[in-house]
Design an enzyme around this catalytic site. Structure first.
Site, PDB file in Angstrom:
ATOM      1  N   VAL A 149       0.843  -1.200   0.000  1.00  0.00           N
ATOM      2  CA  VAL A 149       0.000   0.000   0.000  1.00  0.00           C
ATOM      3  C   VAL A 149       0.878   1.249   0.000  1.00  0.00           C
ATOM      4  O   VAL A 149       1.732   1.421   0.855  1.00  0.00           O
ATOM      5  CB  VAL A 149      -0.912   0.026   1.254  1.00  0.00           C
ATOM      6  N   CYS A 150       0.607   2.156  -0.948  1.00  0.00           N
ATOM      7  CA  CYS A 150       1.489   3.320  -1.112  1.00  0.00           C
ATOM      8  C   CYS A 150       1.538   4.226   0.111  1.00  0.00           C
ATOM      9  O   CYS A 150       2.597   4.674   0.508  1.00  0.00           O
ATOM     10  CB  CYS A 150       1.045   4.151  -2.314  1.00  0.00           C
ATOM     11  N   PHE A 151       0.388   4.507   0.717  1.00  0.00           N
ATOM     12  CA  PHE A 151       0.383   5.518   1.773  1.00  0.00           C
ATOM     13  C   PHE A 151       0.819   4.961   3.126  1.00  0.00           C
ATOM     14  O   PHE A 151       0.639   5.581   4.152  1.00  0.00           O
ATOM     15  CB  PHE A 151      -1.009   6.167   1.877  1.00  0.00           C
TER      16      PHE A 151
END
Length: 278
Positions: A149-151
């Site tokens: 997940v990027c965030f």
């Protein structure tokens, strides 16, 4: 002294393949000297999960969940991790590596470009600042992201408000040109986001979800008043102009340019071999 004029394109909501193809086309045209540097704002129709260039779909992504939520799916030409593009303003910046204001190091160029986003948050009255990993542990964590997940974690010069990440960006350099694009979150549906990835167990998923809340936040969770997409566009338009000390000039693509973008969209970003290849 007159400021350098960059192009500004607000392409509105577009398909996932068109969005990635237009960023690529702008990079091509800028590398050929046909257009000046560009700032672009865009949205997604339908809401889309984009994954980084190096991610492994089979291992990390739950495609059944992507389908069940009616989401688009596309692989970006940039690195980084999975991003759910839904309630956000997406931006891209296209500028030559040898632009006089661009440092040669990737992280320093990232900081210069992200100055525009920083100023945009300030326009909205939010006290954003750049995250700089301080300890050896934080620096080594950047090299080995645990999550798809990027965030999930801020990297060098990522934008942070109250210690939590508010914008995620990725960069690629091709043909002598820097393409940086990223998401500025207005709202976030965490349940939906976390349903799109594969985890070794439910326990790991729950642990990551609760850790995520302490690491990432959307603008409307921290803003004292609700910020609309139009307000965000205005703030970040001014932010880029101020942060990069440039003048922005609106531009509409010609029919010929649109045809070129649609060709890239079809040949690359709608191609299963590109999207699922790793």
């Amino acid at each position: 002294m007159s400021k350098e004029v960059w192009r500004f394109i607000d392409s509105g909501n577009c398909s996932p393949s068109f969005n990635m193809a237009l960023d690529e086309a702008l990079l091509d045209w800028h590398s050929e000297g046909r257009i000046p540097p560009v700032i672009r704002f865009y949205g997604w129709e339908p809401a889309t999960l984009s994954i980084g260039y190096f991610q492994k779909v089979e291992k990390e992504i739950d495609l059944e969940a992507v389908k069940a939520h009616g989401l688009g799916f596309v692989r970006r030409p940039t690195g980084g991790r999975g991003v759910l593009h839904e309630h956000e303003l997406t931006y891209s910046v296209i500028v030559s590596e040898d632009h006089p204001e661009m440092p040669t190091s990737v992280t320093e160029a990232y900081r210069v470009i992200s100055e525009g986003i920083l100023k945009g948050f300030h326009q909205l009255g939010l006290e954003a600042y750049f995250a700089v990993p301080r300890t050896d542990e934080e620096r080594s964590a950047l090299k080995n992201p645990r999550s798809a997940v990027c965030f999930d974690a801020p990297s060098w010069y990522e934008l942070v408000v109250e210690g939590r990440k508010v914008a995620g960006s990725a960069q690629t350099r091709q043909k002598g040109v820097i393409l940086q694009h990223g998401s500025i979150l207005l709202d976030i549906d965490e349940e939906k986001l976390f349903s799109l990835f594969k985890y070794p167990s439910e326990r790991v998923k729950d642990r990551m979800k609760s850790a995520f809340k302490s690491k990432a936040v959307a603008i409307n969770e921290i803003s004292p008043r609700r910020i609309t997409l139009e307000e965000a566009k205005e703030a970040f338009y001014k932010g880029f102009a101020e942060g990069l000390n440039i003048e922005l000039q609106s531009y509409q693509l010609t029919e010929e340019e649109l045809a070129y973008v649609n060709k890239i969209a079809k040949e690359r970003y709608e191609n299963d071999e590109w999207n699922f290849k790793r």
